[in-house]
Scaffold this active site. Structure first.
Site, PDB file in Angstrom:
ATOM      1  N   GLN A   1      -4.335  -1.813   9.784  1.00 19.07           N
ATOM      2  CA  GLN A   1      -4.107  -3.100   9.111  1.00 19.07           C
ATOM      3  C   GLN A   1      -4.617  -4.256   9.977  1.00 19.07           C
ATOM      4  OE1 GLN A   1      -2.934  -3.583   5.902  1.00 19.07           O
ATOM      5  NE2 GLN A   1      -3.490  -5.704   6.266  1.00 19.07           N
TER       6      GLN A   1
ATOM      7  N   LYS B   1       0.836  -1.202   0.000  1.00 21.29           N
ATOM      8  CA  LYS B   1       0.000   0.000   0.000  1.00 21.29           C
ATOM      9  C   LYS B   1       0.878   1.263   0.000  1.00 21.29           C
ATOM     10  CE  LYS B   1      -3.684  -2.608   2.193  1.00 21.29           C
ATOM     11  NZ  LYS B   1      -4.301  -3.074   3.440  1.00 21.29           N
TER      12      LYS B   1
ATOM     13  N   ASP C   1     -10.808   2.758   4.432  1.00 21.25           N
ATOM     14  CA  ASP C   1     -11.073   1.328   4.226  1.00 21.25           C
ATOM     15  C   ASP C   1     -12.570   1.059   4.088  1.00 21.25           C
ATOM     16  OD1 ASP C   1      -8.911  -0.376   3.944  1.00 21.25           O
ATOM     17  OD2 ASP C   1      -8.424  -0.343   6.079  1.00 21.25           O
TER      18      ASP C   1
END
Ligand code: NAP
Length: 297
Positions: free
Chosen positions: A98, A54, A121
């Site tokens: 994460q 990412k 997200d």
């Protein structure tokens, strides 16, 4: 590459290029570069790899990124305080926590601590709720990326029977909402299967579109699907492989050889859905920087 294999790397590359141009245009108008703050806890090698991918993508498209790493002993309170500081930092547009987290940290508690306007997200209940009622929102990156693949490969969903296997908050459930509701690449008759679904084959065999997101190698075999189905294999599983230098290889949730023969289109693992997830994260971060989802008064 066989003609029925979806090239997620290629489509993700096109999307990233689009984001790159949009970032350039945004910065060219005098705005600062968008910024993504990643939060990484513990030493899980897969998580490190994902955050690394990412970060690399951010660099490529002109998004600044920083990764805050914490030991897996960090307390809920300490982590919440860190997140609150990132929420307050006006230079940060998007926050990425994460997953998975160590056992003592509950994802939902921490996700709710993230400012929903920075939830790139798309996991915050505010954003999931807005998805469910059809309002503009940060859409969960993996299912949103899958809809982009459908767009690119002209997969029509309206009126089709879509079957989603796996009902997590981050993939299966939002996928089912998008497939059933959204006007653009949605409006499918949608079945959501999970661990307690009886006779999985009875459902998968009916699918015109089958999305599998479980984390179980060879869960879906050729006998469980019908001819011409479009298969999206989201699963990422490490299985041992003596021929590989690393000692393992990555496979999806489908028995690739047997399903590939019947599928009209199928995503490979790796190189299918994964790159799309990262590209959609870039897109969401730019949307956050532009306040596109939640305009400032
Ligand atoms: P997860 O949170 O573990 O969820 C898996 C889901 O599958 C749960 O709803 C689970 O039910 C259900 N399930 C378990 N066994 C099943 C069975 N036999 N039949 C039907 N459903 C079953 O996992 P996730 O985060 O959604 O991820 C799923 C897979 O996709 C993993 O391999 C992950 O690595 C991969 N993934 C890939 C990407 C990508 O970008 N390519 C992104 C995210 C995830 P319960 O909740 O009842 O246990």
């Amino acid at each position: 590459m066989a003609t029925n294999i979806i090239d997620g790397k290629k489509v993700a590359g096109i999307l990233r290029q689009q984001v790159r141009e949009d970032v350039q245009e945004w910065v060219g108008r005098g705005n600062r570069h968008p910024k993504l703050q990643a939060i990484l806890i513990g030493n899980d090698p897969a998580s490190r790899t994902y955050v690394g991918a990412k970060t690399k993508a951010c660099k490529e498209v002109g998004i600044e990124s920083e990764t805050a790493t914490y030991p897996d002993t960090i307390s809920v309170r300490e982590l919440k305080d860190e997140i609150i500081n990132f929420n307050r930092d006006d230079d940060i547009d998007g926050i990425l926590l994460q997953l998975p987290l160590p056992g003592h940290l509950h994802p939902s508690q921490l996700i709710e601590t993230i400012d929903h306007r920075k939830d790139v997200d798309g996991f915050h209940p505010m954003n999931v709720g807005r998805l469910a009622v059809g309002q503009p929102t940060f859409r969960s990156c993996t299912p949103a990326g899958i809809l982009e693949l459908f767009r690119y490969y002209s997969v029509m969903t309206k009126g089709k029977h879509a079957v989603v296997v796996g009902a997590s908050n981050i993939v299966g459930s939002p996928m089912a909402i998008m497939l059933s509701r959204e006007n653009d690449n949605g409006k499918a008759t949608t079945t959501l299967c999970h661990k307690y679904t009886r006779n999985l084959t009875q459902h998968t065999i009916q699918a015109d579109i089958l999305v599998v997101a479980v984390g179980s190698p060879k869960l879906i075999t050729g006998q469980m699907i019908k001819e011409g189905v479009v298969i999206i294999d989201v699963g990422i599983n490490r299985v041992s492989d003596a021929d590989s230098e690393k000692g393992y290889k990555l496979v999806g949730d489908c028995d690739f050889d047997s399903v590939c023969e019947k599928a009209s289109l199928i995503t490979p693992v790796p190189g299918g859905v994964g790159p799309m997830t990262v590209a959609m994260l870039m897109k969401n971060t730019l949307l956050a920087a532009k306040n596109s989802i939640y305009p400032k008064d």
